[in-house]
Design a protein around this motif. Structure first.
Motif, PDB file in Angstrom:
ATOM      1  N   GLU A   1     -30.265   7.782  11.373  1.00 24.96           N
ATOM      2  CA  GLU A   1     -30.224   9.231  11.549  1.00 24.96           C
ATOM      3  C   GLU A   1     -30.350   9.562  13.026  1.00 24.96           C
TER       4      GLU A   1
ATOM      5  N   TYR B   1     -26.481  13.261   4.870  1.00 25.03           N
ATOM      6  CA  TYR B   1     -27.741  13.905   4.506  1.00 25.03           C
ATOM      7  C   TYR B   1     -28.172  14.699   5.732  1.00 25.03           C
TER       8      TYR B   1
ATOM      9  N   ASN C   1     -30.864  17.366   7.447  1.00 26.97           N
ATOM     10  CA  ASN C   1     -32.229  17.861   7.338  1.00 26.97           C
ATOM     11  C   ASN C   1     -32.466  18.934   8.412  1.00 26.97           C
TER      12      ASN C   1
ATOM     13  N   VAL D   1     -25.687  16.398   1.263  1.00 29.31           N
ATOM     14  CA  VAL D   1     -26.968  16.774   0.657  1.00 29.31           C
ATOM     15  C   VAL D   1     -27.835  17.357   1.764  1.00 29.31           C
ATOM     16  N   TYR D   2     -28.463  18.513   1.496  1.00 29.30           N
ATOM     17  CA  TYR D   2     -29.253  19.220   2.497  1.00 29.30           C
ATOM     18  C   TYR D   2     -30.723  19.246   2.106  1.00 29.30           C
ATOM     19  N   ASN D   3     -31.574  19.267   3.132  1.00 32.43           N
ATOM     20  CA  ASN D   3     -33.011  19.367   2.935  1.00 32.43           C
ATOM     21  C   ASN D   3     -33.602  20.006   4.184  1.00 32.43           C
TER      22      ASN D   3
ATOM     23  N   GLN E   1     -38.561  13.208   3.301  1.00 31.65           N
ATOM     24  CA  GLN E   1     -37.114  13.412   3.381  1.00 31.65           C
ATOM     25  C   GLN E   1     -36.365  12.087   3.245  1.00 31.65           C
TER      26      GLN E   1
ATOM     27  N   ASN F   1     -36.489  11.153  -0.311  1.00 29.55           N
ATOM     28  CA  ASN F   1     -35.564  12.035  -1.036  1.00 29.55           C
ATOM     29  C   ASN F   1     -34.132  11.541  -0.872  1.00 29.55           C
ATOM     30  N   TRP F   2     -33.781  11.137   0.352  1.00 29.92           N
ATOM     31  CA  TRP F   2     -32.436  10.594   0.598  1.00 29.92           C
ATOM     32  C   TRP F   2     -32.214   9.324  -0.227  1.00 29.92           C
TER      33      TRP F   2
ATOM     34  N   VAL G   1     -29.510  10.310  -2.881  1.00 27.91           N
ATOM     35  CA  VAL G   1     -28.214  10.024  -2.268  1.00 27.91           C
ATOM     36  C   VAL G   1     -27.887   8.538  -2.422  1.00 27.91           C
TER      37      VAL G   1
END
Length: 198
Positions: free
Chosen positions: A28, A77, A79, A98-100, A111, A114-115, A119
């Motif tokens: 990321e 993803y 964030n 996918v958003y957070n 996060q 969650n990914w 995902v």
């Protein structure tokens, strides 16, 4: 050198030599919402000024990218910085993103978990056998619940050494560097167009 021996051993132990489609890399990177102040700070008469002053109003959001060893990219993803997520943040975005959100905008342990759950596991669950996930060993990534989730879903986690991603992390070296340079140029052009309209 030990890192490459460990990686080779991990690939052989999981019989992945001929299955690059289930060897994954994720990384990321943070992006700023503005391009920064376009001023050079230097002493009067300096021959080689090089420091660019940054903006103090910047807000960061993080994009996590992952792909397999044959170059197939899976959904992004994103964030955002915020205490609460708003649906208008994901309007007109790329397909399947996918958003957070997190208070800092950075990828924190919840996060990243969650990914992994929503995902990575979702998009790789149909692949047979163990999956190898290579990523950097940032402390926000490794938690006991995340390791348990990976084990339960037949995912082998392989961490790159801390502070080496600028050299060893393929997505950092090749993908994010190019994307950030292109994005910076687009933002600068956009600001020039806005200034011309005023």
């Amino acid at each position: 050198m030990k890192l490459f021996i460990k990686l080779k051993d991990t690939i052989e132990r999981n019989n992945l030599e001929s299955r690059p489609q289930i060897i994954f890399n994720c990384d990321e990177s943070g992006f700023q919402t503005d391009v920064g102040i376009q001023q050079i700070l230097c002493r009067k008469g300096s021959r080689n000024p090089h420091k660019v002053g940054g903006s103090v109003t910047k807000s960061t959001y993080t994009v996590l990218v992952y792909c397999n060893a044959i170059g197939d990219y899976l959904p992004l993803y994103v964030n955002y910085k915020g205490l609460h997520f708003y649906s208008n943040w994901c309007q007109n975005g790329p397909k399947d993103v996918v958003y957070n959100c997190s208070p800092s905008g950075w990828m924190e342990s919840s996060q990243f978990a969650n990914w992994l759950e929503n995902v990575f596991i979702k998009h790789t669950t149909k692949l047979e056998g163990p999956k190898l996930l290579i990523f950097d060993a940032h402390n926000s990534h490794l938690t006991i619940p995340l390791i348990e989730m990976a084990c339960a879903n037949n995912i082998e986690l392989f961490c790159l050494p801390a502070h080496t991603s600028h050299v060893l992390q393929p997505l950092d070296v090749r993908v994010f560097k190019s994307v950030k340079n292109a994005r910076r140029n687009v933002l600068k052009d956009y600001i020039v167009i806005l200034d011309a309209k005023m």
